[in-house]
Design a protein around this motif. Structure first.
Motif, PDB file in Angstrom:
ATOM      1  N   ALA A   1       0.817  -1.205   0.000  1.00 39.86           N
ATOM      2  CA  ALA A   1       0.000   0.000   0.000  1.00 39.86           C
ATOM      3  C   ALA A   1       0.856   1.263   0.000  1.00 39.86           C
ATOM      4  N   LEU A   2       0.385   2.291  -0.739  1.00 39.88           N
ATOM      5  CA  LEU A   2       1.000   3.604  -0.930  1.00 39.88           C
ATOM      6  C   LEU A   2       2.072   3.604  -2.008  1.00 39.88           C
ATOM      7  N   ASP A   3       2.548   2.448  -2.438  1.00 39.76           N
ATOM      8  CA  ASP A   3       3.475   2.433  -3.567  1.00 39.76           C
ATOM      9  C   ASP A   3       2.796   2.913  -4.838  1.00 39.76           C
ATOM     10  N   GLY A   4       1.465   2.764  -4.909  1.00 44.57           N
ATOM     11  CA  GLY A   4       0.737   3.201  -6.100  1.00 44.57           C
ATOM     12  C   GLY A   4       0.807   4.693  -6.325  1.00 44.57           C
ATOM     13  N   LYS A   5       1.137   5.480  -5.293  1.00 42.22           N
ATOM     14  CA  LYS A   5       1.249   6.926  -5.478  1.00 42.22           C
ATOM     15  C   LYS A   5       2.360   7.292  -6.455  1.00 42.22           C
ATOM     16  N   LEU A   6       3.338   6.416  -6.612  1.00 44.44           N
ATOM     17  CA  LEU A   6       4.405   6.669  -7.588  1.00 44.44           C
ATOM     18  C   LEU A   6       3.850   6.765  -8.997  1.00 44.44           C
ATOM     19  N   ALA A   7       2.695   6.127  -9.230  1.00 44.80           N
ATOM     20  CA  ALA A   7       2.051   6.183 -10.538  1.00 44.80           C
ATOM     21  C   ALA A   7       0.757   6.993 -10.479  1.00 44.80           C
ATOM     22  N   ALA A   8       0.637   7.854  -9.476  1.00 46.08           N
ATOM     23  CA  ALA A   8      -0.542   8.716  -9.298  1.00 46.08           C
ATOM     24  C   ALA A   8      -1.817   7.915  -9.069  1.00 46.08           C
ATOM     25  N   ILE A   9      -1.698   6.720  -8.461  1.00 49.74           N
ATOM     26  CA  ILE A   9      -2.872   5.932  -8.073  1.00 49.74           C
ATOM     27  C   ILE A   9      -3.169   6.265  -6.615  1.00 49.74           C
ATOM     28  N   LEU A  10      -4.290   6.958  -6.367  1.00 47.19           N
ATOM     29  CA  LEU A  10      -4.590   7.471  -5.037  1.00 47.19           C
ATOM     30  C   LEU A  10      -5.688   6.701  -4.325  1.00 47.19           C
ATOM     31  N   ASP A  11      -6.475   5.895  -5.036  1.00 51.09           N
ATOM     32  CA  ASP A  11      -7.572   5.147  -4.416  1.00 51.09           C
ATOM     33  C   ASP A  11      -7.033   3.887  -3.749  1.00 51.09           C
ATOM     34  N   ALA A  12      -7.405   3.689  -2.464  1.00 54.95           N
ATOM     35  CA  ALA A  12      -6.949   2.512  -1.730  1.00 54.95           C
ATOM     36  C   ALA A  12      -7.611   1.251  -2.271  1.00 54.95           C
ATOM     37  N   ASN A  13      -6.969   0.136  -2.052  1.00 56.94           N
ATOM     38  CA  ASN A  13      -7.529  -1.146  -2.483  1.00 56.94           C
ATOM     39  C   ASN A  13      -8.842  -1.414  -1.750  1.00 56.94           C
ATOM     40  N   ASP A  14      -9.885  -1.802  -2.483  1.00 54.74           N
ATOM     41  CA  ASP A  14     -11.213  -1.977  -1.885  1.00 54.74           C
ATOM     42  C   ASP A  14     -11.496  -3.408  -1.451  1.00 54.74           C
ATOM     43  N   MET A  15     -10.531  -4.322  -1.597  1.00 64.24           N
ATOM     44  CA  MET A  15     -10.671  -5.711  -1.157  1.00 64.24           C
ATOM     45  C   MET A  15     -11.875  -6.402  -1.804  1.00 64.24           C
ATOM     46  N   LYS A  16     -12.184  -6.046  -3.044  1.00 65.47           N
ATOM     47  CA  LYS A  16     -13.285  -6.660  -3.780  1.00 65.47           C
ATOM     48  C   LYS A  16     -12.759  -7.362  -5.025  1.00 65.47           C
ATOM     49  N   CYS A  17     -13.583  -8.233  -5.570  1.00 67.07           N
ATOM     50  CA  CYS A  17     -13.183  -9.004  -6.750  1.00 67.07           C
ATOM     51  C   CYS A  17     -13.364  -8.158  -8.010  1.00 67.07           C
ATOM     52  N   HIS A  18     -12.310  -8.135  -8.837  1.00 63.62           N
ATOM     53  CA  HIS A  18     -12.355  -7.391 -10.105  1.00 63.62           C
ATOM     54  C   HIS A  18     -11.783  -8.235 -11.237  1.00 63.62           C
ATOM     55  N   LEU A  19     -12.112  -9.518 -11.249  1.00 67.53           N
ATOM     56  CA  LEU A  19     -11.666 -10.402 -12.333  1.00 67.53           C
ATOM     57  C   LEU A  19     -12.748 -10.427 -13.412  1.00 67.53           C
ATOM     58  N   LYS A  20     -12.541  -9.671 -14.449  1.00 64.94           N
ATOM     59  CA  LYS A  20     -13.485  -9.615 -15.554  1.00 64.94           C
ATOM     60  C   LYS A  20     -12.704  -9.768 -16.845  1.00 64.94           C
ATOM     61  N   ARG A  21     -13.215  -9.447 -17.920  1.00 61.26           N
ATOM     62  CA  ARG A  21     -12.516  -9.448 -19.212  1.00 61.26           C
ATOM     63  C   ARG A  21     -11.397 -10.476 -19.278  1.00 61.26           C
ATOM     64  N   ALA A  22     -11.745 -11.657 -19.594  1.00 60.36           N
ATOM     65  CA  ALA A  22     -10.784 -12.765 -19.744  1.00 60.36           C
ATOM     66  C   ALA A  22     -10.063 -13.062 -18.431  1.00 60.36           C
ATOM     67  N   LEU A  23     -10.784 -12.825 -17.310  1.00 62.56           N
ATOM     68  CA  LEU A  23     -10.269 -13.156 -15.982  1.00 62.56           C
ATOM     69  C   LEU A  23      -8.922 -12.484 -15.699  1.00 62.56           C
ATOM     70  N   VAL A  24      -8.825 -11.196 -16.084  1.00 68.79           N
ATOM     71  CA  VAL A  24      -7.657 -10.376 -15.781  1.00 68.79           C
ATOM     72  C   VAL A  24      -8.079  -9.300 -14.785  1.00 68.79           C
ATOM     73  N   TYR A  25      -7.237  -8.973 -13.851  1.00 69.02           N
ATOM     74  CA  TYR A  25      -7.522  -7.949 -12.846  1.00 69.02           C
ATOM     75  C   TYR A  25      -7.635  -6.602 -13.552  1.00 69.02           C
ATOM     76  N   ASP A  26      -8.869  -6.095 -13.706  1.00 64.59           N
ATOM     77  CA  ASP A  26      -9.084  -4.910 -14.538  1.00 64.59           C
ATOM     78  C   ASP A  26      -9.046  -3.601 -13.756  1.00 64.59           C
ATOM     79  N   LYS A  27      -8.784  -3.649 -12.450  1.00 66.79           N
ATOM     80  CA  LYS A  27      -8.636  -2.424 -11.671  1.00 66.79           C
ATOM     81  C   LYS A  27      -7.177  -2.185 -11.285  1.00 66.79           C
TER      82      LYS A  27
END
Length: 756
Positions: free
Chosen positions: A253-279
């Motif tokens: 956590a917080l390493d994503g700020k290096l790429a301007a990712i500010l939203d914290a991980n929501d601990m939800k499933c996001h396996l869609k589109r050919a079962l790839v993590y799309d978030k």
């Protein structure tokens, strides 16, 4: 006494007062008998029929208690009982046991997730070479009932984690002239199943990829594996294992700020589109705490197979995630089967149970202890066991106490489970805070003169005001300043309902203090009229108003000529209160020197007198003068002068000065001792004389040292200043041109510049 508290007026109050209190709900019981009491004793059990005694007890009932299963059975049972109904009474305690027995070949779901960065290409080659034999060997060496799944991860496809140059987005290994798959976050490639051929094919179709930085995005992959149960294919009745292989550290956590990712991980499933993590590009990496919570909630046990370079990092991670295992992976992953086998056996031998304390009902206290296999003693406050073998049994003992009745209607259910087990035991709590008879109300009961309701054998009356200008409570008082019913009963509709052993209009008469057989009666009087006598001397009242005191108890029965308190005291309720000079039960012993012979008195005080006469300080005579009062004088008075000549008699001599000893005089129970003047005794040295010179000397020496240091510093500074001035006088300054300076060879002018 707690049960018979006068403030208890209902059955519910009675059973909440103390776990030994019981309520008699029989309607025609004597109204003067306390309904709330301890009916367990022989004396009180006869006062109420057992069928009418309301005394609930705490207990634990096993609502569901299936027997332990074998592997051949469809439903696996390793914990029993499964559901326990716990009925608790305030202050009462209940004990029960929960058992665990490990089943052979318990089903296992194993998900193999692999780091696909370019440094792991030899590991991928080894895994592809093993192929179907990997699952076969695991099935032979670990458990026969195993399903497997497969997934891979690299990192977030964003700078600075992965190169976003178009060519490298297609082939991140282009610089090394190798063919690699495009980078991605996490890809779920094969759902968990028993199809080993599908697992082999999924591994064979995997190509290595690459990224820029050393830490990888494995935490993103682990979070999706934990929370996407439906897509991953976890079975509900199997152990969940995740084999995580990498040779690098992890982003958190917080390493994503290096790429301007500010939203914290929501601990939800996001396996869609050919079962790839799309978030992957929108949510930050999960923290270790989030990963721990997801693993515990979904009962997942991670196995970290990592290379030697990062082993210490993952060893620290093991301490933060329960039921995890870390082992060292060979450079080409050829020891992966051995790691899985070792990890499975280690995890299988360990069991850490836990209670869902967040759902513990209000006012409930729970303690526990564990008896592990091959152990001879219980482990208090522990729910863990190690080295559990197949078929061995673990016993957990729980002690539950209700400290209070709950005030809210919160959840009364708790779970006893483990992050490594799919099974759990449900604790369902029920509080025994109300009597069964409280719900059976007889309106306008005849026993209550049709003016109230009969509840648990007692009347709840609807009062009517019969006396104008006088309150109902005032009708229960003898006077305005008196207590209601003399504190010996309850005021019900203006009439005193007396407690046991009291009667009268205002409950002012004691049944036990005025027994009729003794002739002591109470005719509407505030206290007993003691008429019984012994030797024509009547009894007197004690401090509780009973006729129990008599002078005959103050006469020594062993002395036929004895008088009351030996004529040396007063008889107060059968007990002698002695004069100052006398003591003993009947004041028969004299403690004054006047009661003893001169010789005996002199000899008994001689040691004290000698010590006081010769001692420098009187405190040295504490032992020989114990219990002796003394006073030092220059000379003792000569009482012999008092014979026939009262004028020459010293003032210290009187009729009380009757004992004259060789060294001292006994006067008014006090020793008069002559004190010697010890002129040759040295006086103690005054400590001030020693301390002050020492302190003064230290201060003076300190001042001298400071002055000397200051003088030296001043002298040294002056000397250095003189040296500096002498050197300045010897210096010679000349004007000249820098020998390395050269004139400009070319001159340029700005044609647009018009300045000077």
């Amino acid at each position: 006494k707690l049960c018979e508290d006068n403030t208890i007026t209902s059955c519910d109050q009675c059973i909440q007062k103390h776990p030994q209190c019981a309520w008699c709900s029989k309607s025609n019981v004597n109204s003067n008998i306390k309904r709330c009491r301890n009916f367990c004793s022989r004396k009180t059990s006869a006062l109420c029929d057992q069928a009418f005694v309301e005394m609930p007890r705490s207990n634990a009932n096993f609502a569901q208690n299936q027997q332990f299963s074998t592997r051949e059975e469809a439903v696996v049972v390793q914990l029993r009982p499964q559901v326990i109904d716990i009925n608790l009474r305030k202050g009462d305690t209940v004990k029960f046991n929960v058992s665990f027995r490990k089943v052979k070949d318990y089903p296992v779901d194993l998900y193999y997730v692999m780091d696909l960065s370019n440094s792991m290409k030899d590991d991928l080659a080894e895994l592809q070479k093993l192929g179907e034999s990997l699952a076969t060997q695991i099935r032979q060496n670990v458990t026969s009932d195993i399903n497997m799944g497969f997934g891979t991860f690299v990192d977030k496809v964003m700078m600075p984690f992965t190169s976003t140059v178009p060519d490298q987005l297609i082939n991140p290994c282009a610089k090394s002239k190798e063919a690699c798959a495009p980078p991605f976050g996490f890809r779920h490639q094969q759902s968990i199943s028993g199809d080993l051929t599908a697992f082999k094919q999924s591994v064979q179709n995997t190509n290595i990829s690459g990224n820029i930085d050393s830490p990888e995005g494995g935490f993103d992959a682990l979070m999706q594996i934990a929370v996407c149960g439906g897509q991953i294919g976890w079975r509900g009745d199997a152990s969940h294992l995740v084999v995580f292989t990498t040779d690098a550290s992890f982003h958190t956590a917080l390493d994503g700020k290096l790429a301007a990712i500010l939203d914290a991980n929501d601990m939800k499933c996001h396996l869609k589109r050919a079962l790839v993590y799309d978030k992957s590009k929108e949510l930050d990496y999960p923290s270790i705490g989030q990963l721990r919570a997801a693993f515990v909630a979904n009962k997942i046990q991670p196995i970290f197979a990592v290379t030697k370079e990062v082993r210490s990092l993952y060893d620290g991670l093991k301490e933060l995630i329960p039921n995890s295992f870390v082992d060292e992976l060979a450079s080409d992953s050829n020891n992966i089967i051995s790691i899985i086998k070792t990890a499975y056996n280690k995890l299988r031998e360990k069991l850490q149970m836990s209670l869902d304390d967040d759902n513990k009902p209000e006012g409930v206290g729970i303690s526990y202890r564990t008896l592990c296999p091959n152990a001879t003693t219980w482990s208090d406050n522990s729910l863990s066991c190690n080295q559990i073998q197949l078929g061995s049994e673990v016993t957990y003992e729980f002690t539950v106490t209700a400290t209070a009745c709950p005030t809210t209607s919160a959840s009364n259910t708790m779970l006893f489970t483990s992050s490594s087990l799919q099974e759990s035991v449900t604790f369902r709590f029920n509080f025994l805070c109300n009597c069964n008879c409280s719900s059976m109300v007889e309106q306008k009961s005849i026993d209550c003169s049709s003016n109230g309701s009969m509840v648990c054998g007692a009347c709840l009356c609807q009062c009517t005001q019969n006396t104008i200008g006088l309150s109902l409570s005032a009708q229960c008082k003898r006077s305005d300043s008196a207590d209601i019913c003399e504190r010996n009963g309850e005021c019900l509709c203006g009439i005193c309902d007396c407690h046991e052993n009291f009667h009268g209009k205002y409950c002012q008469c004691s049944n036990t203090g005025c027994p009729v057989t003794d002739g002591n009666n109470c005719y509407n009087q505030p206290k007993c009229n003691c008429t019984a006598k012994i030797n024509n001397i009547p009894y007197t009242l004690d401090n509780v108003g009973s006729c129990t005191c008599h002078e005959s108890n103050c006469i020594d029965p062993s002395n036929p000529n004895a008088t009351v308190c030996s004529s040396h005291g007063n008889c107060s309720c059968s007990i002698c209160e002695c004069d100052p000079k006398y003591d003993g039960k009947y004041c028969q012993d004299c403690n004054s020197p006047l009661c003893k012979t001169v010789t005996a008195e002199c000899s008994s005080h001689e040691a004290c007198a000698i010590c006081v006469n010769s001692a420098v300080q009187n405190r040295e005579c504490q032992v020989p003068c114990k219990d002796v009062t003394f006073q030092t004088v220059k000379t003792i008075p000569d009482c012999s002068l008092c014979t026939g000549n009262t004028e020459a008699c010293p003032s210290a001599c009187s009729e009380q000065c009757v004992v004259t000893c060789a060294l001292y005089l006994i006067h008014k129970h006090k020793l008069l001792v002559p004190k010697q003047e010890l002129l040759d005794c040295p006086k103690p040295i005054d400590p001030v004389i020693i301390v002050l010179p020492i302190v003064a000397g230290i201060v003076v020496l300190g001042m001298i040292a400071l002055i000397a240091w200051k003088v030296y510093q001043t002298w040294r500074d002056k000397r250095e200043w003189q040296v500096f001035e002498n050197e300045m006088k010897k210096s010679k300054w000349t004007k000249g041109q820098n020998p390395i300076f050269e004139e400009a060879s070319t001159r340029f002018e700005n044609p647009t510049f018009h300045g000077t």
